[in-house]
Write a protein that holds these residues in place. Structure first.
Motif, mmCIF file in Angstrom:
data_model
loop_
_atom_site.group_PDB
_atom_site.id
_atom_site.type_symbol
_atom_site.label_atom_id
_atom_site.label_comp_id
_atom_site.label_asym_id
_atom_site.label_seq_id
_atom_site.Cartn_x
_atom_site.Cartn_y
_atom_site.Cartn_z
ATOM 1 N N MET A 1 -6.106 -4.451 50.457
ATOM 2 C CA MET A 1 -6.803 -4.417 49.174
ATOM 3 C C MET A 1 -5.806 -4.061 48.108
ATOM 4 S SD MET A 1 -10.407 -2.603 48.512
ATOM 5 C CE MET A 1 -9.902 -0.980 48.099
ATOM 6 N N GLN A 4 -4.997 -6.924 45.635
ATOM 7 C CA GLN A 4 -6.057 -7.916 45.479
ATOM 8 C C GLN A 4 -7.089 -7.422 44.470
ATOM 9 O OE1 GLN A 4 -4.818 -6.694 48.186
ATOM 10 N NE2 GLN A 4 -4.752 -8.120 49.880
ATOM 11 N N PRO A 107 -0.159 -11.041 49.308
ATOM 12 C CA PRO A 107 -1.565 -11.398 49.099
ATOM 13 C C PRO A 107 -1.745 -12.500 48.054
ATOM 14 C CG PRO A 107 -1.234 -9.023 48.947
ATOM 15 C CD PRO A 107 0.122 -9.638 48.995
ATOM 16 N N HIS A 114 3.347 -18.104 52.363
ATOM 17 C CA HIS A 114 2.527 -17.037 52.915
ATOM 18 C C HIS A 114 2.680 -16.940 54.438
ATOM 19 C CE1 HIS A 114 -1.241 -15.461 54.690
ATOM 20 N NE2 HIS A 114 -1.012 -14.508 53.815
ATOM 21 N N ARG A 118 4.131 -13.598 56.201
ATOM 22 C CA ARG A 118 3.134 -12.841 56.968
ATOM 23 C C ARG A 118 3.571 -12.709 58.425
ATOM 24 N NH1 ARG A 118 -2.768 -11.461 56.775
ATOM 25 N NH2 ARG A 118 -3.319 -11.294 58.942
ATOM 26 N N ASN A 261 -0.538 -1.336 48.533
ATOM 27 C CA ASN A 261 -1.734 -1.806 49.247
ATOM 28 C C ASN A 261 -2.169 -0.730 50.234
ATOM 29 O OD1 ASN A 261 -1.965 -4.479 48.255
ATOM 30 N ND2 ASN A 261 -2.808 -5.002 50.236
ATOM 31 N N GLY A 262 -3.390 -0.488 50.307
ATOM 32 C CA GLY A 262 -3.834 0.362 51.394
ATOM 33 C C GLY A 262 -4.093 1.795 51.002
ATOM 34 N N ALA A 265 -7.353 1.967 49.105
ATOM 35 C CA ALA A 265 -8.414 1.453 49.976
ATOM 36 C C ALA A 265 -8.773 2.486 51.021
ATOM 37 C CB ALA A 265 -7.967 0.171 50.643
ATOM 38 N N LEU A 269 -12.368 4.142 51.661
ATOM 39 C CA LEU A 269 -13.043 4.042 52.966
ATOM 40 C C LEU A 269 -13.446 5.427 53.470
ATOM 41 C CD1 LEU A 269 -13.963 2.660 55.571
ATOM 42 C CD2 LEU A 269 -11.599 2.756 56.371
ATOM 43 N N ARG A 313 -10.415 -15.860 44.860
ATOM 44 C CA ARG A 313 -9.743 -17.094 45.244
ATOM 45 C C ARG A 313 -9.815 -18.053 44.065
ATOM 46 N NH1 ARG A 313 -8.499 -14.211 48.838
ATOM 47 N NH2 ARG A 313 -8.610 -14.564 51.092
ATOM 48 N N HIS A 369 -5.542 -14.508 55.264
ATOM 49 C CA HIS A 369 -5.160 -13.329 54.480
ATOM 50 C C HIS A 369 -5.822 -12.043 54.987
ATOM 51 C CE1 HIS A 369 -2.773 -15.024 51.171
ATOM 52 N NE2 HIS A 369 -3.507 -16.106 51.340
ATOM 53 N N CYS A 371 -6.708 -8.509 56.364
ATOM 54 C CA CYS A 371 -5.866 -7.329 56.125
ATOM 55 C C CYS A 371 -4.838 -7.114 57.238
ATOM 56 C CB CYS A 371 -6.769 -6.103 56.004
ATOM 57 S SG CYS A 371 -5.821 -4.599 55.718
ATOM 58 N N GLY A 373 -2.979 -4.485 57.285
ATOM 59 C CA GLY A 373 -2.911 -3.046 57.516
ATOM 60 C C GLY A 373 -4.133 -2.520 58.258
HETATM 61 C C1 HEM Z 1 -9.442 0.941 54.473
HETATM 62 C C2 HEM Z 1 -8.386 0.431 54.123
HETATM 63 C C3 HEM Z 1 -8.184 -1.024 53.783
HETATM 64 C C4 HEM Z 1 -9.095 -1.992 53.399
HETATM 65 C C5 HEM Z 1 -10.587 -1.849 53.237
HETATM 66 C C6 HEM Z 1 -8.330 -3.200 53.205
HETATM 67 C C7 HEM Z 1 -8.882 -4.410 52.843
HETATM 68 C C8 HEM Z 1 -8.183 -5.590 52.736
HETATM 69 C C9 HEM Z 1 -8.763 -6.881 52.469
HETATM 70 C C10 HEM Z 1 -10.246 -7.140 52.236
HETATM 71 C C11 HEM Z 1 -7.759 -7.788 52.466
HETATM 72 C C12 HEM Z 1 -7.917 -9.311 52.277
HETATM 73 C C13 HEM Z 1 -7.732 -9.704 50.852
HETATM 74 C C14 HEM Z 1 -7.931 -11.185 50.609
HETATM 75 O O1 HEM Z 1 -8.431 -11.901 51.466
HETATM 76 O O2 HEM Z 1 -7.578 -11.625 49.500
HETATM 77 C C15 HEM Z 1 -6.521 -7.074 52.715
HETATM 78 C C16 HEM Z 1 -5.283 -7.660 52.771
HETATM 79 C C17 HEM Z 1 -4.129 -6.949 52.999
HETATM 80 N N1 HEM Z 1 -4.018 -5.627 53.309
HETATM 81 FE FE1 HEM Z 1 -5.509 -4.317 53.470
HETATM 82 N N2 HEM Z 1 -7.020 -2.942 53.450
HETATM 83 C C18 HEM Z 1 -6.890 -1.627 53.820
HETATM 84 C C19 HEM Z 1 -5.750 -0.963 54.180
HETATM 85 C C20 HEM Z 1 -4.498 -1.522 54.228
HETATM 86 C C21 HEM Z 1 -3.283 -0.824 54.592
HETATM 87 C C22 HEM Z 1 -3.211 0.636 55.050
HETATM 88 C C23 HEM Z 1 -2.265 -1.720 54.467
HETATM 89 C C24 HEM Z 1 -0.791 -1.562 54.736
HETATM 90 C C25 HEM Z 1 -0.146 -0.512 54.683
HETATM 91 C C26 HEM Z 1 -2.846 -2.977 54.030
HETATM 92 C C27 HEM Z 1 -2.122 -4.122 53.819
HETATM 93 C C28 HEM Z 1 -2.681 -5.336 53.496
HETATM 94 C C29 HEM Z 1 -1.887 -6.534 53.286
HETATM 95 C C30 HEM Z 1 -0.372 -6.650 53.410
HETATM 96 C C31 HEM Z 1 -2.790 -7.552 52.959
HETATM 97 C C32 HEM Z 1 -2.459 -8.993 52.594
HETATM 98 C C33 HEM Z 1 -2.498 -9.872 53.801
HETATM 99 C C34 HEM Z 1 -2.217 -11.305 53.423
HETATM 100 O O3 HEM Z 1 -2.348 -11.684 52.260
HETATM 101 O O4 HEM Z 1 -1.845 -12.068 54.330
HETATM 102 N N3 HEM Z 1 -4.194 -2.818 53.902
HETATM 103 N N4 HEM Z 1 -6.811 -5.738 52.895
#
Ligand code: HEM
Length: 424
Positions: A1, A4, A107, A114, A118, A261-262, A265, A269, A313, A369, A371, A373
């Motif tokens: 998140m 994003q 993202p 990508h 990734r 990122n993260g 979020a 959470l 998107r 895409h 998550c 993480g």
């Molecule tokens: C509760 C915690 C988290 C939630 C709810 C969450 C949620 C999301 C969501 C919904 C996406 C998809 C976005 C999209 O489709 O456009 C995403 C992508 C991503 N998240 Fe998380 N995230 C969390 C924690 C983390 C953590 C801890 C990290 C890394 C340290 C992380 C790294 C990423 C990355 C790198 C993407 C992009 C993936 C891509 O574009 O291929 N996230 N996250």
């Protein structure tokens, strides 16, 4: 998140500024409207029932049903590049260097860039890779919770849920603890590139922050190359796919991504999860009796009160969906928070139930895409639950009503003061 969320928030603010037509009543889905932010679920229900695919009040499409959202997440005709309305696209056209950095973040990329990035990053933070971080996450939680023993009041978001992911990422990247606040501050400053109101001074500040962050990371990378350790930074440097590997710019940008990122979020959470348990004492009692349900409780919070309520998107082609046609170039909001409450997918969806069997929520998105993480987030959130239960089995909120952050792009409590006591 994180990225994003600010990306879509910036887009929303920008389209509001151009004065798109507004609709009225329940149908006017507005992610900035205070009543919707406080309780978006009646609006989601209305959308699912009456306008599952709708052009919203600011001229963007919203997609509300689980099946449609999941289909869009997997649809290669849905781009993750910023739409033409977004602040970041405008800055990119102006050839702003920080905007170029922003647009090379994972993202915001589409295939093939990508796919390549990734695959390399997954080698380091993918779900299979992060299991070894669990004991560290547990130890950091225990340390952060030490002042909360014996009923001493503490603030869950600021004192535990926010510092935990920063500490974990800092350790992963082998950043000396003394440098962590500064590194985090630079990364946080950079975030404003996505925001609507960046004046000259703010822009100069964020440009400088990106440069400082890059210089710092380049120094760290050089030092790690001279004396490699077992940390994730060295794994990132070494990550390769056949002969392909990350160049230095990509390493710096990836570190920036992990920092931004993260963190937020996870805080959201944890706040949403603990608040849901406080509102459903029978579920908390169940968890207390069966702590192995911590994992399921985290999943249920991701479904029930999704921190990333909306992902954005842009349609690359005309896409027929739900009786409408989304036109090429149109921005689209996928309402994850609504999909996760869709009765066509989840029985009794408005009930928080940690024993639920029909899992498969979209709280971490889905498709290419999804998550990266997620594994880390699960470890951290479970560590928090286990730590809270160990610190005191009677949880007392010190507020009557929760106050949510100002937009729905990232849904979470601003603060949650509470006390933990022994006994039932
Ligand atoms: C509760 C915690 C988290 C939630 C709810 C969450 C949620 C999301 C969501 C919904 C996406 C998809 C976005 C999209 O489709 O456009 C995403 C992508 C991503 N998240 Fe998380 N995230 C969390 C924690 C983390 C953590 C801890 C990290 C890394 C340290 C992380 C790294 C990423 C990355 C790198 C993407 C992009 C993936 C891509 O574009 O291929 N996230 N996250």
């Amino acid at each position: 998140m994180g990225i994003q969320a600010v990306k879509v928030a910036g887009q929303e603010a920008c389209s509001a500024a151009v004065g798109a037509p507004r609709a009225g009543g329940l149908s006017a889905f507005d992610p900035l409207d205070p009543a919707t932010v406080a309780d978006p679920f009646p609006r989601y229900r209305w959308l699912r029932e009456h306008a599952p695919v709708q052009r919203n009040a600011r001229g963007m499409w919203t997609v509300a049903r689980f099946d449609d959202v999941r289909r869009c997440l997997h649809d290669p005709r849905m781009s993750s590049r910023p739409s033409r309305f977004s602040v970041i696209a405008r800055r990119q056209r102006e050839a702003s260097p920080p905007a170029r950095v922003a647009c090379s973040l994972l993202p915001l990329l589409d295939p093939p860039e990508h796919t390549r990035l990734r695959r390399l990053l997954a080698q380091v933070i993918g779900e299979q890779r992060v299991g070894s971080l669990r004991p560290r996450a547990q130890a950091i939680v225990a340390e952060l919770l030490a002042p909360a023993r014996d009923g001493a009041p503490f603030e869950l978001i600021a004192e535990l849920a926010t510092p935990l992911p920063v500490r974990v990422i800092g350790e992963m990247l082998a950043i000396p603890p003394a440098d962590l606040p500064q590194v985090k501050a630079w990364a946080g400053e950079f975030f404003h590139i996505f925001g609507p109101a960046v004046d000259g001074a703010a822009y100069a500040r964020l440009s400088e922050a990106v440069e400082r962050f890059s210089d710092y990371m380049r120094g760290l990378i050089a030092a790690r190359r001279r004396s490699p350790g077992a940390d994730a930074l060295i794994a990132l440097i070494a990550a390769r796919d056949d002969e392909d590997r990350l160049d230095e710019h990509e390493l710096v940008v990836t570190a920036l991504l992990l920092f931004t990122n993260g963190e937020e979020a996870l805080a959201y959470l944890v706040g949403n999860l603990v608040w849901a348990l406080l509102q459903a004492p029978e579920q908390l009692a169940r968890l207390r009796g069966e702590p192995a349900l911590a994992r399921a409780a985290v999943e249920e919070a991701l479904r029930y009160d999704t921190p990333a309520q909306i992902v954005g998107r842009t349609a690359l082609h005309d896409i027929p969906l739900g009786g409408e046609t989304i036109r090429a170039g149109d921005p689209v909001y996928l309402l994850l928070g609504s999909a996760n409450r869709d009765p066509a997918r989840f029985a009794d969806p408005d009930r928080f139930d940690i024993g639920r069997r029909d899992s498969g929520h979209l709280g971490f998105g889905g498709g290419p895409h999804a998550c990266l993480g997620a594994g880390l987030a699960r470890i951290e959130a479970q560590a928090v639950l286990e730590g809270l239960l160990a610190a005191g089995s009677r949880w007392e909120p010190l507020i009557d009503r929760p106050e949510y952050r100002a937009t729905l792009f990232a849904r979470g409590l601003k603060r949650l003061p509470m006390a933990l006591r022994a006994g039932r």
